[in-house]
Write an enzyme that holds these catalytic residues in place. Structure first.
Site, PDB file in Angstrom:
ATOM      1  N   CYS A  54       0.791  -1.229   0.000  1.00 38.80           N
ATOM      2  CA  CYS A  54       0.000   0.000   0.000  1.00 38.80           C
ATOM      3  C   CYS A  54       0.823   1.280   0.000  1.00 38.80           C
ATOM      4  O   CYS A  54       0.268   2.372  -0.104  1.00 38.80           O
ATOM      5  CB  CYS A  54      -0.956  -0.002   1.188  1.00 38.80           C
ATOM      6  SG  CYS A  54      -2.042  -1.446   1.212  1.00 38.80           S
ATOM      7  N   HIS A  90      -2.736   7.843   6.452  1.00 35.98           N
ATOM      8  CA  HIS A  90      -2.970   6.579   5.743  1.00 35.98           C
ATOM      9  C   HIS A  90      -4.408   6.136   5.997  1.00 35.98           C
ATOM     10  O   HIS A  90      -5.101   5.719   5.074  1.00 35.98           O
ATOM     11  CB  HIS A  90      -1.962   5.536   6.221  1.00 35.98           C
ATOM     12  CG  HIS A  90      -2.021   4.250   5.459  1.00 35.98           C
ATOM     13  ND1 HIS A  90      -1.878   4.193   4.089  1.00 35.98           N
ATOM     14  CD2 HIS A  90      -2.211   2.961   5.875  1.00 35.98           C
ATOM     15  CE1 HIS A  90      -1.975   2.928   3.682  1.00 35.98           C
ATOM     16  NE2 HIS A  90      -2.182   2.176   4.749  1.00 35.98           N
ATOM     17  N   GLU A 126      -1.489   4.564  13.808  1.00 41.76           N
ATOM     18  CA  GLU A 126      -1.084   5.814  13.165  1.00 41.76           C
ATOM     19  C   GLU A 126      -1.260   6.998  14.108  1.00 41.76           C
ATOM     20  O   GLU A 126      -0.427   7.908  14.135  1.00 41.76           O
ATOM     21  CB  GLU A 126      -1.870   6.030  11.872  1.00 41.76           C
ATOM     22  CG  GLU A 126      -1.385   7.228  11.082  1.00 41.76           C
ATOM     23  CD  GLU A 126      -1.973   7.311   9.678  1.00 41.76           C
ATOM     24  OE1 GLU A 126      -1.463   8.127   8.879  1.00 41.76           O
ATOM     25  OE2 GLU A 126      -2.934   6.567   9.375  1.00 41.76           O
ATOM     26  N   LYS A 151      -9.530   8.223   2.484  1.00 41.38           N
ATOM     27  CA  LYS A 151     -10.009   6.899   2.078  1.00 41.38           C
ATOM     28  C   LYS A 151     -11.474   6.702   2.447  1.00 41.38           C
ATOM     29  O   LYS A 151     -12.136   5.814   1.908  1.00 41.38           O
ATOM     30  CB  LYS A 151      -9.162   5.795   2.711  1.00 41.38           C
ATOM     31  CG  LYS A 151      -7.770   5.648   2.113  1.00 41.38           C
ATOM     32  CD  LYS A 151      -7.037   4.463   2.726  1.00 41.38           C
ATOM     33  CE  LYS A 151      -5.645   4.277   2.127  1.00 41.38           C
ATOM     34  NZ  LYS A 151      -4.696   5.307   2.585  1.00 41.38           N
ATOM     35  N   HIS A 170      -9.658   2.433  -0.607  1.00 42.75           N
ATOM     36  CA  HIS A 170      -8.222   2.140  -0.535  1.00 42.75           C
ATOM     37  C   HIS A 170      -7.760   1.612  -1.887  1.00 42.75           C
ATOM     38  O   HIS A 170      -8.091   0.498  -2.272  1.00 42.75           O
ATOM     39  CB  HIS A 170      -7.958   1.114   0.566  1.00 42.75           C
ATOM     40  CG  HIS A 170      -6.516   0.990   0.939  1.00 42.75           C
ATOM     41  ND1 HIS A 170      -5.490   1.556   0.196  1.00 42.75           N
ATOM     42  CD2 HIS A 170      -5.916   0.373   1.989  1.00 42.75           C
ATOM     43  CE1 HIS A 170      -4.338   1.282   0.775  1.00 42.75           C
ATOM     44  NE2 HIS A 170      -4.556   0.572   1.861  1.00 42.75           N
ATOM     45  N   PHE A 210       1.439  -3.441   4.408  1.00 40.92           N
ATOM     46  CA  PHE A 210       1.795  -4.790   4.817  1.00 40.92           C
ATOM     47  C   PHE A 210       3.276  -5.019   4.524  1.00 40.92           C
ATOM     48  O   PHE A 210       3.817  -4.509   3.535  1.00 40.92           O
ATOM     49  CB  PHE A 210       0.972  -5.820   4.058  1.00 40.92           C
ATOM     50  CG  PHE A 210      -0.426  -6.015   4.603  1.00 40.92           C
ATOM     51  CD1 PHE A 210      -0.809  -5.521   5.830  1.00 40.92           C
ATOM     52  CD2 PHE A 210      -1.364  -6.720   3.860  1.00 40.92           C
ATOM     53  CE1 PHE A 210      -2.094  -5.707   6.322  1.00 40.92           C
ATOM     54  CE2 PHE A 210      -2.648  -6.924   4.340  1.00 40.92           C
ATOM     55  CZ  PHE A 210      -3.018  -6.416   5.567  1.00 40.92           C
TER      56      PHE A 210
END
Length: 420
Positions: free
Chosen positions: A171, A310, A321, A342, A347, A407
């Site tokens: 991502c 994010h 975060e 998002k 996403h 990830f």
């Protein structure tokens, strides 16, 4: 190091197919998330997606269309927009411009996954080992599925003969691509770079794979478009989206000299690897990426006016975060506006960083802060100023961080400045 301008942004997204439309929709808080209308949707636990409305047949002739996965198709259209908006076609055709000093830097998490999924379905759908007619798949499947296809097509179409590089760090892929392009333009190695990301993950196999990870959002029964709720206590996960966003980067002095538009400036980039867990986000790695971006930009934490988070809408990511932002900004963290877009565009995986970088630049250009939508129940663990449910206009936002985490623990943060 040279100053690096963003002279154009090309967009194909769930919120529209131009930079102007993307910004209008996001500023208005409109959601591109909807119930997925595909033949296989009934086989999904939560058939939601943020889809881009684009018909490739209107833009490509049949022979080329047969060789393009949807992620490459969208990337090419976004790149065309950027070239046109920056009035860069004449530059690339000029005998005075060295095209070996023009590069392409693309991020994608899954590449041509739609073509690969279709190929596997055709292949493994054979009724028996002797059903040779079913053993055939499209002859261009490899060319459509390879991760570097989008970058290759952009280079071919526009004559960028410098480095042609594809990054796949889940991502954070397109944030990495933009950051690496910035390093080369700022360092004097290139005089132009097409940088961004593309992703088309809305195939049956891809959606089922993500579903198996238990990271996708439940459908909001009263308002499906509000199913992604970053930083909200009732958040249940992320919603996958598709699209492509391309930024044209060039030296600030060059852009000024040729009268190109100046949307904003990339001023720093930080990338870290947490080296701890394949899926679990970590406070230390995210904070380190933000600090690295600040060092790269020569900025103190006090100089940052806003953050594009994010903000996926998963329980673990949003709380982590928040903690990372607090670790970097201390007591001031609660006073820094944090937008999680998002909630509107979903996403886009490997293309998410490019889309959010673009929205950050556009928001600064318009003197606004974009909203975190569907934030109805603030989570005590996410006690930041998340710009809930409505944009804020008339604000002086000169610098921003755009966060992208992934990830594998691959974190990338871009530091941005408004055009001045």
């Amino acid at each position: 190091m040279r100053r690096v301008a963003v002279s154009a942004i090309g967009v194909v997204s769930p919120l529209g197919n131009s930079a102007a439309e993307l910004y209008r929709q996001a500023h208005a808080g409109r959601s591109g998330i909807q119930r997925l209308e595909r033949p296989f949707a009934h086989r999904l636990t939560a058939p939601l997606a943020a889809t881009a409305q684009i018909d490739g047949a209107l833009h490509f002739d049949p022979p080329q269309l047969r060789m393009l996965d949807r992620f490459s198709l969208m990337a090419l259209l976004a790149a065309r927009q950027a070239i046109d908006a920056a009035q860069a076609a004449d530059v690339l055709r000029s005998d005075r411009f060295d095209r070996q000093r023009a590069g392409v830097f693309i991020g994608t998490g899954m590449g041509g996954s739609q073509s690969m999924d279709e190929g596997y379905q055709a292949l493994y759908g054979a009724h028996s080992d002797h059903d040779r007619d079913r053993d055939r798949i499209k002859p261009f499947t490899v060319l459509m599925g390879m991760h570097n296809a989008a970058a290759a097509w952009i280079g071919i179409e526009h004559g960028f003969t410098g480095p042609n590089l594809t990054y796949s760090t889940a991502c954070s892929s397109s944030a990495v691509a933009i950051g690496e392009a910035w390093l080369r333009v700022a360092g004097g190695q290139l005089d132009m770079a097409m940088a961004g990301g593309a992703e088309a993950p809305l195939s049956f196999g891809s959606l089922k794979a993500w579903e198996a990870l238990h990271t996708l959002a439940r459908i909001d029964d009263t308002e499906p478009s509000a199913s992604c709720k970053p930083f909200s206590l009732d958040r249940s996960g992320m919603v996958l989206g598709e699209g492509a966003v391309m930024l044209l980067l060039e030296p600030w002095a060059q852009a000024l000299e040729r009268g190109a538009p100046l949307i904003g400036e990339i001023i720093g980039y930080g990338a870290t690897n947490e080296a701890s867990h394949i899926t679990r986000p970590g406070v230390d790695g995210q904070a380190a990426a933000m600090r690295a971006a600040l060092r790269s930009a020569g900025l103190a934490p006090e100089a940052i006016d806003a953050i594009n988070a994010h903000g996926t809408g998963t329980q673990a990511n949003d709380a982590t975060e928040t903690a990372a932002i607090k670790a970097v900004f201390g007591a001031r963290a609660s006073r820094i506006p944090v937008s999680a877009t998002k909630s509107m565009h979903g996403h886009l995986l490997g293309a998410a960083g490019a889309l959010e970088c673009a929205l950050s630049l556009l928001a600064m250009q318009h003197g606004a802060l974009l909203p975190t939508m569907h934030l109805r129940q603030p989570d005590p663990l996410c006690d930041l100023d998340c710009v809930p449910n409505a944009a804020r206009d008339g604000v002086a936002v000169r610098t921003m961080l755009s966060n992208s985490f992934a990830f594998g623990g691959s974190n990338a943060v871009l530091a941005l400045r408004a055009a001045t």
